[in-house]
Write a protein that holds these residues in place. Structure first.
Motif, PDB file in Angstrom:
ATOM      1  N   ALA A 180     -73.955  55.636  28.904  1.00  0.00           N
ATOM      2  CA  ALA A 180     -73.402  55.192  27.630  1.00  0.00           C
ATOM      3  C   ALA A 180     -74.478  54.458  26.848  1.00  0.00           C
ATOM      4  O   ALA A 180     -75.423  53.901  27.429  1.00  0.00           O
ATOM      5  N   LEU A 181     -74.364  54.475  25.545  1.00  0.00           N
ATOM      6  CA  LEU A 181     -75.328  53.771  24.715  1.00  0.00           C
ATOM      7  C   LEU A 181     -75.248  52.263  24.967  1.00  0.00           C
ATOM      8  O   LEU A 181     -74.163  51.726  25.188  1.00  0.00           O
ATOM      9  N   PRO A 182     -76.379  51.559  24.953  1.00  0.00           N
ATOM     10  CA  PRO A 182     -76.345  50.101  25.067  1.00  0.00           C
ATOM     11  C   PRO A 182     -75.456  49.484  23.990  1.00  0.00           C
ATOM     12  O   PRO A 182     -75.284  50.038  22.904  1.00  0.00           O
ATOM     13  N   THR A 183     -74.911  48.335  24.293  1.00  0.00           N
ATOM     14  CA  THR A 183     -73.898  47.730  23.424  1.00  0.00           C
ATOM     15  C   THR A 183     -74.432  47.335  22.052  1.00  0.00           C
ATOM     16  O   THR A 183     -73.640  47.176  21.117  1.00  0.00           O
ATOM     17  N   GLU A 184     -75.749  47.174  21.898  1.00  0.00           N
ATOM     18  CA  GLU A 184     -76.252  46.761  20.592  1.00  0.00           C
ATOM     19  C   GLU A 184     -76.212  47.880  19.551  1.00  0.00           C
ATOM     20  O   GLU A 184     -76.344  47.629  18.355  1.00  0.00           O
ATOM     21  N   PHE A 185     -76.035  49.145  19.994  1.00  0.00           N
ATOM     22  CA  PHE A 185     -75.998  50.255  19.048  1.00  0.00           C
ATOM     23  C   PHE A 185     -74.620  50.379  18.410  1.00  0.00           C
ATOM     24  O   PHE A 185     -73.583  50.189  19.057  1.00  0.00           O
ATOM     25  N   GLN A 186     -74.615  50.730  17.121  1.00  0.00           N
ATOM     26  CA  GLN A 186     -73.379  50.916  16.373  1.00  0.00           C
ATOM     27  C   GLN A 186     -73.480  52.190  15.544  1.00  0.00           C
ATOM     28  O   GLN A 186     -74.565  52.711  15.292  1.00  0.00           O
ATOM     29  N   TRP A 187     -72.320  52.676  15.119  1.00  0.00           N
ATOM     30  CA  TRP A 187     -72.250  53.848  14.251  1.00  0.00           C
ATOM     31  C   TRP A 187     -70.981  53.724  13.411  1.00  0.00           C
ATOM     32  O   TRP A 187     -70.142  52.854  13.664  1.00  0.00           O
ATOM     33  N   LEU A 188     -70.864  54.568  12.413  1.00  0.00           N
ATOM     34  CA  LEU A 188     -69.678  54.519  11.583  1.00  0.00           C
ATOM     35  C   LEU A 188     -68.439  54.756  12.429  1.00  0.00           C
ATOM     36  O   LEU A 188     -68.407  55.669  13.260  1.00  0.00           O
ATOM     37  N   ARG A 189     -67.434  53.922  12.218  1.00  0.00           N
ATOM     38  CA  ARG A 189     -66.229  53.969  13.040  1.00  0.00           C
ATOM     39  C   ARG A 189     -65.555  55.335  12.941  1.00  0.00           C
ATOM     40  O   ARG A 189     -65.300  55.844  11.845  1.00  0.00           O
ATOM     41  N   THR A 190     -65.298  55.934  14.080  1.00  0.00           N
ATOM     42  CA  THR A 190     -64.661  57.239  14.130  1.00  0.00           C
ATOM     43  C   THR A 190     -63.969  57.410  15.482  1.00  0.00           C
ATOM     44  O   THR A 190     -64.490  56.938  16.500  1.00  0.00           O
ATOM     45  N   PRO A 191     -62.807  58.084  15.511  1.00  0.00           N
ATOM     46  CA  PRO A 191     -62.166  58.370  16.808  1.00  0.00           C
ATOM     47  C   PRO A 191     -62.827  59.539  17.527  1.00  0.00           C
ATOM     48  O   PRO A 191     -62.444  59.851  18.658  1.00  0.00           O
ATOM     49  N   TYR A 192     -63.819  60.166  16.891  1.00  0.00           N
ATOM     50  CA  TYR A 192     -64.463  61.339  17.486  1.00  0.00           C
ATOM     51  C   TYR A 192     -65.983  61.156  17.513  1.00  0.00           C
ATOM     52  O   TYR A 192     -66.722  61.898  16.857  1.00  0.00           O
ATOM     53  N   PRO A 193     -66.492  60.208  18.284  1.00  0.00           N
ATOM     54  CA  PRO A 193     -67.944  59.996  18.314  1.00  0.00           C
ATOM     55  C   PRO A 193     -68.709  61.185  18.893  1.00  0.00           C
ATOM     56  O   PRO A 193     -69.893  61.348  18.595  1.00  0.00           O
ATOM     57  N   ASP A 194     -68.038  62.012  19.707  1.00  0.00           N
ATOM     58  CA  ASP A 194     -68.731  63.169  20.272  1.00  0.00           C
ATOM     59  C   ASP A 194     -69.085  64.201  19.202  1.00  0.00           C
ATOM     60  O   ASP A 194     -69.890  65.101  19.459  1.00  0.00           O
ATOM     61  N   GLU A 195     -68.515  64.084  18.001  1.00  0.00           N
ATOM     62  CA  GLU A 195     -68.920  64.954  16.903  1.00  0.00           C
ATOM     63  C   GLU A 195     -70.224  64.480  16.266  1.00  0.00           C
ATOM     64  O   GLU A 195     -70.855  65.232  15.526  1.00  0.00           O
ATOM     65  N   LEU A 196     -70.614  63.244  16.558  1.00  0.00           N
ATOM     66  CA  LEU A 196     -71.819  62.676  15.961  1.00  0.00           C
ATOM     67  C   LEU A 196     -72.999  62.679  16.909  1.00  0.00           C
ATOM     68  O   LEU A 196     -74.138  62.929  16.488  1.00  0.00           O
ATOM     69  N   PHE A 197     -72.768  62.390  18.187  1.00  0.00           N
ATOM     70  CA  PHE A 197     -73.884  62.287  19.124  1.00  0.00           C
ATOM     71  C   PHE A 197     -73.410  62.598  20.536  1.00  0.00           C
ATOM     72  O   PHE A 197     -72.213  62.597  20.839  1.00  0.00           O
ATOM     73  N   SER A 198     -74.407  62.851  21.415  1.00  0.00           N
ATOM     74  CA  SER A 198     -74.115  63.141  22.820  1.00  0.00           C
ATOM     75  C   SER A 198     -75.297  62.708  23.678  1.00  0.00           C
ATOM     76  O   SER A 198     -76.456  62.883  23.297  1.00  0.00           O
ATOM     77  N   LEU A 199     -74.978  62.130  24.825  1.00  0.00           N
ATOM     78  CA  LEU A 199     -75.988  61.821  25.837  1.00  0.00           C
ATOM     79  C   LEU A 199     -76.010  62.862  26.947  1.00  0.00           C
ATOM     80  O   LEU A 199     -76.888  62.818  27.818  1.00  0.00           O
ATOM     81  N   ALA A 200     -75.060  63.788  26.904  1.00  0.00           N
ATOM     82  CA  ALA A 200     -74.931  64.777  27.973  1.00  0.00           C
ATOM     83  C   ALA A 200     -75.438  66.152  27.569  1.00  0.00           C
ATOM     84  O   ALA A 200     -75.764  66.972  28.445  1.00  0.00           O
ATOM     85  N   ALA A 201     -75.509  66.445  26.265  1.00  0.00           N
ATOM     86  CA  ALA A 201     -75.911  67.783  25.829  1.00  0.00           C
ATOM     87  C   ALA A 201     -77.313  68.123  26.294  1.00  0.00           C
ATOM     88  O   ALA A 201     -77.597  69.273  26.685  1.00  0.00           O
ATOM     89  N   ARG A 202     -78.207  67.149  26.297  1.00  0.00           N
ATOM     90  CA  ARG A 202     -79.559  67.304  26.831  1.00  0.00           C
ATOM     91  C   ARG A 202     -79.867  66.042  27.610  1.00  0.00           C
ATOM     92  O   ARG A 202     -80.246  65.024  27.029  1.00  0.00           O
ATOM     93  N   PRO A 203     -79.699  66.058  28.919  1.00  0.00           N
ATOM     94  CA  PRO A 203     -79.876  64.838  29.723  1.00  0.00           C
ATOM     95  C   PRO A 203     -81.228  64.181  29.470  1.00  0.00           C
ATOM     96  O   PRO A 203     -82.267  64.848  29.403  1.00  0.00           O
ATOM     97  N   GLY A 204     -81.190  62.861  29.327  1.00  0.00           N
ATOM     98  CA  GLY A 204     -82.401  62.099  29.071  1.00  0.00           C
ATOM     99  C   GLY A 204     -82.702  61.920  27.596  1.00  0.00           C
ATOM    100  O   GLY A 204     -83.678  61.246  27.247  1.00  0.00           O
TER     101      GLY A 204
END
Length: 379
Positions: A180-204
């Motif tokens: 998961a992203l470290p707690t200091e990171f923020q993004w525009l509030r959305t119920p669907y964050p997986d539409e904006l970013f992913s840590l699993a699509a390309r590991p690392g």
């Protein structure tokens, strides 16, 4: 629990004792032949003792809290009882001075308030609203006032004699091989964050999916953290293959949709380019510059260095050691609460982070290998 109860009881008794001089003043002034002017000196002596309460903090640091509180409580009690022996306004003033001083062991109230730390000489706050503490004093008229003369707040008050309690920092090396992203990171509030970013699509890697324009308040792929220092450096590594001018990704210093500096990779015709977009309330609009007309394919490192109101970007290609500083020095002060178009709210402070856009609707992704933020102190 017993210690806390005694502490609260002592505070209650203390505040009750503060109301006694005001209630008993007419009778005391008559019996002691004290004039109104002399009574004002008595009350002023108490306020003077309160102003020197920081000295008690050094005393507590030296002898320890347990012994220090006990000694101050004994002295405060003896001084309070000694008031019955006072004859004339001078002894009264001396006792009130000593009483105000001994109250510094436990009776210095602190006020929490919002403030801003402006850039030197610019009166612009890029760090947004911050919470601060200020030692205060209860006056005999029942009003809470600062310790300074004239009511101004002290920008560097003496700290209370308490052990440090820093907020625990999350260990992170800047890479994205995390769940998961470290707690200091923020993004525009959305119920669907997986539409904006992913840590699993390309590991690392952190993959951002290109969404709406950098000025959009809706589906925008912008992941950023607060600027916490007036001087800092932030770096990231980007892998991005835009198809045309409708896609962009890069490193952004962002306040809101009307004020930002955005160093990004895009494409014009057959050439991948490095571009700079700036939105400035001072200039009243948005500008776009082509900084590198033909950018090599492959990963690219991006860097921003901020020193007070000075902001400078740099870049380097894959396997390059030396940074290539971009020629223009940008104004970081526009990323502040005070630089604003009329009618817009401002209080968040500046963010620095990663962004990706695709106005064609194809959600072209950009992969970020790391993001590192390093504060360099504010002195």
């Amino acid at each position: 629990m017993t210690i806390l109860g005694l502490f609260v009881l002592a505070m209650v008794l203390n505040y009750l004792s503060r109301s006694v001089p005001g209630v008993a003043a007419p009778m005391v002034l008559s019996e002691q032949s004290i004039s109104s002017e002399q009574y004002s000196w008595i009350t002023s002596a108490f306020q003077l003792g309160v102003m020197f309460q920081p000295l008690v903090g050094y005393f507590l640091d030296g002898v320890g809290l347990r012994l220090g509180f006990a000694l101050c409580a004994i002295l405060w009690s003896l001084i309070t009882m000694a008031h019955i022996f006072a004859q004339g306004w001078v002894p009264f003033a001396g006792l009130r001075l000593a009483l105000g001083l001994t109250e510094g062991s436990a009776q210095t109230p602190w006020m929490a308030y919002l403030c801003g730390r402006p850039l030197p000489g610019r009166q612009r706050c890029v760090l947004g609203r911050e919470t601060a503490l200020q030692p205060m004093r209860w006056c005999e008229d029942g009003w809470l006032r600062s310790l300074t003369v004239g009511g101004a707040l002290d920008p560097a008050p003496a700290a209370p004699g308490l052990p440090p309690a820093p907020w625990p920092q999350q260990a992170w090396d800047g890479g994205f091989a995390v769940d998961a992203l470290p707690t200091e990171f923020q993004w525009l509030r959305t119920p669907y964050p997986d539409e904006l970013f992913s840590l699993a699509a390309r590991p690392g890697y952190l993959r951002l999916y290109g969404r709406e324009t950098i000025g959009s308040p809706f589906r925008q792929a912008l992941v950023a953290r607060r600027q916490e220092d007036l001087r800092f450096t932030a770096t990231t590594r980007l892998e991005f293959a835009p198809v045309d001018f409708q896609q962009a990704a890069g490193l952004v210093c962002y306040y809101n949709s009307t004020k930002f500096h955005y160093l990004h990779v895009s494409r014009e015709g057959s050439e991948r380019q490095l571009q700079l977009m700036t939105a400035s309330p001072d200039a009243g609009g948005c500008t776009l510059q082509v900084l590198v007309e033909s950018l090599p394919e492959g990963p690219i490192d991006l860097r921003v260095e901020v020193d007070l109101e000075q902001l400078r970007f740099a870049w380097r290609g894959d396997r390059e050691n030396d940074w290539r500083d971009l020629p223009d020095e940008l104004d970081a002060s526009i990323l502040s609460d005070e630089a604003s178009l009329p009618g817009l709210p401002n209080f968040t402070g500046t963010f620095v982070g990663m962004a990706c856009q695709d106005m064609s609707g194809r959600a072209t992704p950009a992969d970020f290998a790391f993001f590192r933020y390093e504060g360099r102190g504010d002195d």
